[in-house]
Design a protein around this motif. Structure first.
Motif, PDB file in Angstrom:
ATOM      1  N   MET A 247       0.717  -1.145  -0.053  1.00 24.23           N
ATOM      2  CA  MET A 247      -0.158   0.024   0.035  1.00 24.23           C
ATOM      3  C   MET A 247       0.841   1.248  -0.194  1.00 24.23           C
ATOM      4  O   MET A 247       0.457   2.097  -0.756  1.00 24.23           O
ATOM      5  CB  MET A 247      -0.895   0.074   1.186  1.00 24.23           C
ATOM      6  CG  MET A 247      -2.202  -1.013   1.217  1.00 24.23           C
ATOM      7  SD  MET A 247      -3.097  -0.634   2.557  1.00 24.23           S
ATOM      8  CE  MET A 247      -3.789  -2.524   2.706  1.00 24.23           C
ATOM      9  N   ASP A 248       2.021   1.156   0.839  1.00 19.76           N
ATOM     10  CA  ASP A 248       2.780   2.469   0.790  1.00 19.76           C
ATOM     11  C   ASP A 248       3.568   2.897  -0.592  1.00 19.76           C
ATOM     12  O   ASP A 248       3.527   3.753  -1.037  1.00 19.76           O
ATOM     13  CB  ASP A 248       4.020   2.287   1.926  1.00 19.76           C
ATOM     14  CG  ASP A 248       3.378   2.161   3.181  1.00 19.76           C
ATOM     15  OD1 ASP A 248       2.277   2.874   3.282  1.00 19.76           O
ATOM     16  OD2 ASP A 248       4.098   1.863   4.140  1.00 19.76           O
ATOM     17  N   ASP A 249       3.856   1.494  -1.247  1.00 21.53           N
ATOM     18  CA  ASP A 249       4.597   1.285  -2.657  1.00 21.53           C
ATOM     19  C   ASP A 249       3.332   2.194  -3.603  1.00 21.53           C
ATOM     20  O   ASP A 249       3.769   3.074  -4.392  1.00 21.53           O
ATOM     21  CB  ASP A 249       4.834   0.426  -3.009  1.00 21.53           C
ATOM     22  CG  ASP A 249       6.191  -0.216  -2.383  1.00 21.53           C
ATOM     23  OD1 ASP A 249       6.789   0.530  -1.591  1.00 21.53           O
ATOM     24  OD2 ASP A 249       6.461  -1.563  -2.165  1.00 21.53           O
ATOM     25  N   PHE A 250       2.202   1.731  -3.340  1.00 17.43           N
ATOM     26  CA  PHE A 250       1.116   2.349  -4.273  1.00 17.43           C
ATOM     27  C   PHE A 250       0.947   3.833  -4.085  1.00 17.43           C
ATOM     28  O   PHE A 250       0.762   4.550  -5.169  1.00 17.43           O
ATOM     29  CB  PHE A 250      -0.262   1.557  -3.922  1.00 17.43           C
ATOM     30  CG  PHE A 250      -0.422   0.257  -4.536  1.00 17.43           C
ATOM     31  CD1 PHE A 250       0.702  -0.430  -5.001  1.00 17.43           C
ATOM     32  CD2 PHE A 250      -1.447  -0.560  -4.338  1.00 17.43           C
ATOM     33  CE1 PHE A 250       0.357  -1.581  -5.598  1.00 17.43           C
ATOM     34  CE2 PHE A 250      -1.829  -1.557  -5.001  1.00 17.43           C
ATOM     35  CZ  PHE A 250      -0.709  -2.330  -5.532  1.00 17.43           C
ATOM     36  N   ARG A 251       1.217   4.078  -2.780  1.00 23.31           N
ATOM     37  CA  ARG A 251       0.901   5.753  -2.463  1.00 23.31           C
ATOM     38  C   ARG A 251       1.996   6.628  -3.019  1.00 23.31           C
ATOM     39  O   ARG A 251       1.882   7.631  -3.386  1.00 23.31           O
ATOM     40  CB  ARG A 251       0.562   6.113  -0.955  1.00 23.31           C
ATOM     41  CG  ARG A 251      -0.579   5.380  -0.535  1.00 23.31           C
ATOM     42  CD  ARG A 251      -2.047   5.770  -1.323  1.00 23.31           C
ATOM     43  NE  ARG A 251      -1.912   7.348  -1.271  1.00 23.31           N
ATOM     44  CZ  ARG A 251      -2.316   7.936  -2.483  1.00 23.31           C
ATOM     45  NH1 ARG A 251      -2.354   7.464  -3.563  1.00 23.31           N
ATOM     46  NH2 ARG A 251      -2.386   9.253  -2.290  1.00 23.31           N
ATOM     47  N   ILE A 252       3.270   6.046  -2.806  1.00 24.05           N
ATOM     48  CA  ILE A 252       4.158   6.766  -3.491  1.00 24.05           C
ATOM     49  C   ILE A 252       4.215   6.808  -5.101  1.00 24.05           C
ATOM     50  O   ILE A 252       4.615   7.968  -5.637  1.00 24.05           O
ATOM     51  CB  ILE A 252       5.620   5.976  -3.222  1.00 24.05           C
ATOM     52  CG1 ILE A 252       5.918   5.826  -1.562  1.00 24.05           C
ATOM     53  CG2 ILE A 252       6.711   6.463  -4.087  1.00 24.05           C
ATOM     54  CD1 ILE A 252       6.869   5.211  -1.151  1.00 24.05           C
ATOM     55  N   ALA A 253       3.395   6.024  -5.636  1.00 17.61           N
ATOM     56  CA  ALA A 253       3.488   5.988  -7.166  1.00 17.61           C
ATOM     57  C   ALA A 253       2.022   6.881  -7.433  1.00 17.61           C
ATOM     58  O   ALA A 253       1.531   6.836  -8.793  1.00 17.61           O
ATOM     59  CB  ALA A 253       3.273   4.562  -7.769  1.00 17.61           C
ATOM     60  N   ASP A 254       1.304   7.353  -6.281  1.00 19.79           N
ATOM     61  CA  ASP A 254      -0.053   8.181  -6.685  1.00 19.79           C
ATOM     62  C   ASP A 254      -1.031   7.103  -7.270  1.00 19.79           C
ATOM     63  O   ASP A 254      -1.822   7.901  -7.844  1.00 19.79           O
ATOM     64  CB  ASP A 254       0.242   9.345  -7.294  1.00 19.79           C
ATOM     65  CG  ASP A 254      -0.757  10.460  -7.277  1.00 19.79           C
ATOM     66  OD1 ASP A 254      -1.457  10.406  -6.057  1.00 19.79           O
ATOM     67  OD2 ASP A 254      -0.895  11.216  -7.887  1.00 19.79           O
ATOM     68  N   ILE A 255      -1.142   6.209  -6.764  1.00 22.31           N
ATOM     69  CA  ILE A 255      -2.200   5.300  -7.299  1.00 22.31           C
ATOM     70  C   ILE A 255      -3.567   5.557  -6.528  1.00 22.31           C
ATOM     71  O   ILE A 255      -3.609   5.629  -5.201  1.00 22.31           O
ATOM     72  CB  ILE A 255      -2.006   3.667  -7.351  1.00 22.31           C
ATOM     73  CG1 ILE A 255      -0.921   3.222  -8.023  1.00 22.31           C
ATOM     74  CG2 ILE A 255      -3.149   2.758  -7.504  1.00 22.31           C
ATOM     75  CD1 ILE A 255      -0.317   1.826  -7.720  1.00 22.31           C
ATOM     76  N   ASP A 256      -4.513   5.865  -7.242  1.00 22.84           N
ATOM     77  CA  ASP A 256      -5.713   6.238  -6.725  1.00 22.84           C
ATOM     78  C   ASP A 256      -6.623   5.333  -6.069  1.00 22.84           C
ATOM     79  O   ASP A 256      -7.334   5.633  -4.997  1.00 22.84           O
ATOM     80  CB  ASP A 256      -6.823   6.971  -7.789  1.00 22.84           C
ATOM     81  CG  ASP A 256      -6.065   8.107  -8.460  1.00 22.84           C
ATOM     82  OD1 ASP A 256      -5.448   9.207  -7.719  1.00 22.84           O
ATOM     83  OD2 ASP A 256      -5.725   8.133  -9.752  1.00 22.84           O
ATOM     84  N   PHE A 257      -6.968   4.048  -6.597  1.00 20.65           N
ATOM     85  CA  PHE A 257      -7.850   3.139  -6.122  1.00 20.65           C
ATOM     86  C   PHE A 257      -7.125   1.993  -6.238  1.00 20.65           C
ATOM     87  O   PHE A 257      -6.189   1.351  -6.844  1.00 20.65           O
ATOM     88  CB  PHE A 257      -8.850   3.141  -7.157  1.00 20.65           C
ATOM     89  CG  PHE A 257     -10.117   2.454  -7.248  1.00 20.65           C
ATOM     90  CD1 PHE A 257     -10.278   1.416  -6.109  1.00 20.65           C
ATOM     91  CD2 PHE A 257     -10.978   2.304  -8.064  1.00 20.65           C
ATOM     92  CE1 PHE A 257     -11.345   0.566  -5.920  1.00 20.65           C
ATOM     93  CE2 PHE A 257     -12.156   1.544  -7.816  1.00 20.65           C
ATOM     94  CZ  PHE A 257     -12.499   0.677  -6.847  1.00 20.65           C
ATOM     95  N   ILE A 258      -7.403   1.068  -5.066  1.00 25.78           N
ATOM     96  CA  ILE A 258      -6.781  -0.142  -4.489  1.00 25.78           C
ATOM     97  C   ILE A 258      -8.093  -1.106  -4.311  1.00 25.78           C
ATOM     98  O   ILE A 258      -9.009  -0.627  -3.705  1.00 25.78           O
ATOM     99  CB  ILE A 258      -5.759  -0.095  -3.488  1.00 25.78           C
ATOM    100  CG1 ILE A 258      -5.465  -1.527  -3.095  1.00 25.78           C
ATOM    101  CG2 ILE A 258      -6.630   0.153  -2.170  1.00 25.78           C
ATOM    102  CD1 ILE A 258      -4.364  -1.818  -2.005  1.00 25.78           C
ATOM    103  N   THR A 259      -8.125  -2.238  -4.801  1.00 27.55           N
ATOM    104  CA  THR A 259      -9.115  -3.395  -4.801  1.00 27.55           C
ATOM    105  C   THR A 259      -8.370  -4.456  -4.223  1.00 27.55           C
ATOM    106  O   THR A 259      -7.150  -4.752  -4.399  1.00 27.55           O
ATOM    107  CB  THR A 259      -9.610  -3.912  -6.082  1.00 27.55           C
ATOM    108  OG1 THR A 259      -8.588  -4.319  -7.017  1.00 27.55           O
ATOM    109  CG2 THR A 259     -10.330  -2.764  -6.756  1.00 27.55           C
ATOM    110  N   MET A 260      -9.079  -5.286  -3.163  1.00 28.33           N
ATOM    111  CA  MET A 260      -8.544  -6.546  -2.613  1.00 28.33           C
ATOM    112  C   MET A 260      -9.537  -7.515  -2.704  1.00 28.33           C
ATOM    113  O   MET A 260     -10.874  -7.240  -1.890  1.00 28.33           O
ATOM    114  CB  MET A 260      -7.812  -6.049  -1.130  1.00 28.33           C
ATOM    115  CG  MET A 260      -6.734  -5.453  -1.278  1.00 28.33           C
ATOM    116  SD  MET A 260      -6.254  -4.840   0.533  1.00 28.33           S
ATOM    117  CE  MET A 260      -7.118  -3.211   0.825  1.00 28.33           C
ATOM    118  N   GLY A 261      -9.326  -8.742  -2.900  1.00 29.16           N
ATOM    119  CA  GLY A 261     -10.389  -9.792  -3.116  1.00 29.16           C
ATOM    120  C   GLY A 261      -9.576 -11.378  -2.802  1.00 29.16           C
ATOM    121  O   GLY A 261      -8.397 -11.228  -2.930  1.00 29.16           O
ATOM    122  N   GLN A 262     -10.572 -12.034  -2.298  1.00 26.78           N
ATOM    123  CA  GLN A 262     -10.104 -13.518  -2.043  1.00 26.78           C
ATOM    124  C   GLN A 262      -9.676 -14.312  -3.470  1.00 26.78           C
ATOM    125  O   GLN A 262     -10.447 -14.361  -4.297  1.00 26.78           O
ATOM    126  CB  GLN A 262     -11.116 -14.169  -1.233  1.00 26.78           C
ATOM    127  CG  GLN A 262     -10.666 -15.562  -1.070  1.00 26.78           C
ATOM    128  CD  GLN A 262      -9.804 -15.828   0.062  1.00 26.78           C
ATOM    129  OE1 GLN A 262      -9.867 -15.442   1.131  1.00 26.78           O
ATOM    130  NE2 GLN A 262      -8.778 -16.767  -0.073  1.00 26.78           N
TER     131      GLN A 262
END
Length: 341
Positions: A247-262
């Motif tokens: 998640m931290d890596d994503f925010r450094i890359a300024d990713i807006d939207f994260i999805t998580m599923g099983q």
């Protein structure tokens, strides 16, 4: 009672599915028994009349859908609402990820008329928002980037009010490919990271974690107005601290939207489910992601990249507008302070 829906339109003459033909590269692997699903993973068998109408349209337009190829558990719900995620550039992938149900092999040549057939289906379905994905096409010089651009252009011409989300490959070792897709200006650029870096060698061996993160970072550098999005499968053996780092890596890359599923195991030859993550745990991960500053978060056992994508896009756009309003308000307050000092 848990229900696992597997829709596979490729059958033998006797009506039987040939999993060995779908995954010859996995035939030598030892079987991983498929674990019984918990009570919280429930879907309805697809039997709504609109489901069958959507399926017929896909067949009539000779289109492939990731809903079927990846054996998505939400196909009954989505297709009953005319929401289908089209998978362009064929149904054969050049990679062999251990989680994926898409066929591996040597793909066929690109179909020059496919963009028009996709656009026609989008118009006939009346979609406000559409997700277009593809197989990996490492055999093509640009990884299929120009084909993505042509599909985007065809949809814009046929349905100018429809917002477009692309879920692309990583374009590994394809210089200039990303720029071609970004220039076509999709509303959302999605590329799934899938799992934590430690598990890449067994789960996603043909990809590189940091290449995938850099891809989305580069999208923002090229066009900050495009929303970026990425997804993770849980239940493969990842640890909470590893997810927090992703998640931290994503925010450094300024990713807006994260999805998580099983993660759900397609066959006995695929990677085993290490455990089923509970709904409460998914809620905790969603809360963690929101604290880290994502504009939009979707985290439930049945979340998939394109699940409820239209409603999520509306929420994503509203979140950005609210963010811009808040920034504007702060700027005005700072300006007023300067004037009165």
């Amino acid at each position: 009672m848990s229900v696992r829906v597997l829709i596979d339109h490729r059958k033998t003459a006797q009506g039987k599915t040939t999993q060995a033909a779908r995954h010859p590269e996995k035939a030598h692997r030892p079987d991983n028994p498929i674990a019984r699903k918990p009570d919280w993973i429930r879907v309805k068998a697809p039997n709504h009349p609109v489901y069958h109408e959507t399926r017929k349209l896909m067949r009539d337009n000779k289109l492939v859908t990731v809903c079927e190829e990846a054996a998505c558990p939400n196909i009954g719900e989505c297709w009953s609402q005319r929401h289908a995620t089209m998978m362009i550039m064929g149904e054969i992938c050049t990679r062999a990820c251990s989680f994926c149900n898409v066929t591996t092999g040597l793909p066929h040549a690109l179909d020059a008329d496919e963009p028009n057939r996709v656009a026609d289906a989008v118009a006939r379905l009346g979609l406000r928002h559409v997700v277009i994905t593809s197989v990996d096409r490492d055999d093509l010089a640009d990884g299929g980037a120009q084909h993505f651009a042509e599909v985007i252009g065809a949809i814009r011409n046929a349905s100018p009010e429809t917002t477009i989300e692309v879920l692309t490959p990583d374009f590994l070792r394809k210089p200039g490919a990303l720029e071609v897709v970004v220039k076509a200006r999709p509303d959302v650029f999605n590329h799934n990271i899938e799992t934590v870096p430690r598990l890449y060698t067994t789960i996603r061996p043909g990809a590189r974690y940091y290449q995938s993160v850099r891809l989305l970072d580069r999208v923002k550098q090229l066009d900050p107005s495009i929303f970026t999005k990425s997804g993770l499968m849980l239940g493969l053996g990842e640890e909470k601290a590893e997810l927090a780092q992703v998640m931290d890596d994503f925010r450094i890359a300024d990713i807006d939207f994260i999805t998580m599923g099983q993660y759900l195991q397609p066959t006995v030859k695929h990677a085993a489910v290490a455990r089923f993550v509970t709904p409460d745990e998914f809620a905790d991960y969603a809360a963690m992601a929101r604290v880290k500053g994502f504009l939009q978060v979707s985290a439930t056992p049945l979340t998939r990249s394109s699940y409820h994508a239209d409603a999520d896009f509306a929420a994503l756009r509203e979140a950005r507008e609210a963010q811009l309003r808040n920034r504007g308000s702060v700027t005005h307050e700072q300006s007023d302070k300067v004037k009165t000092s």
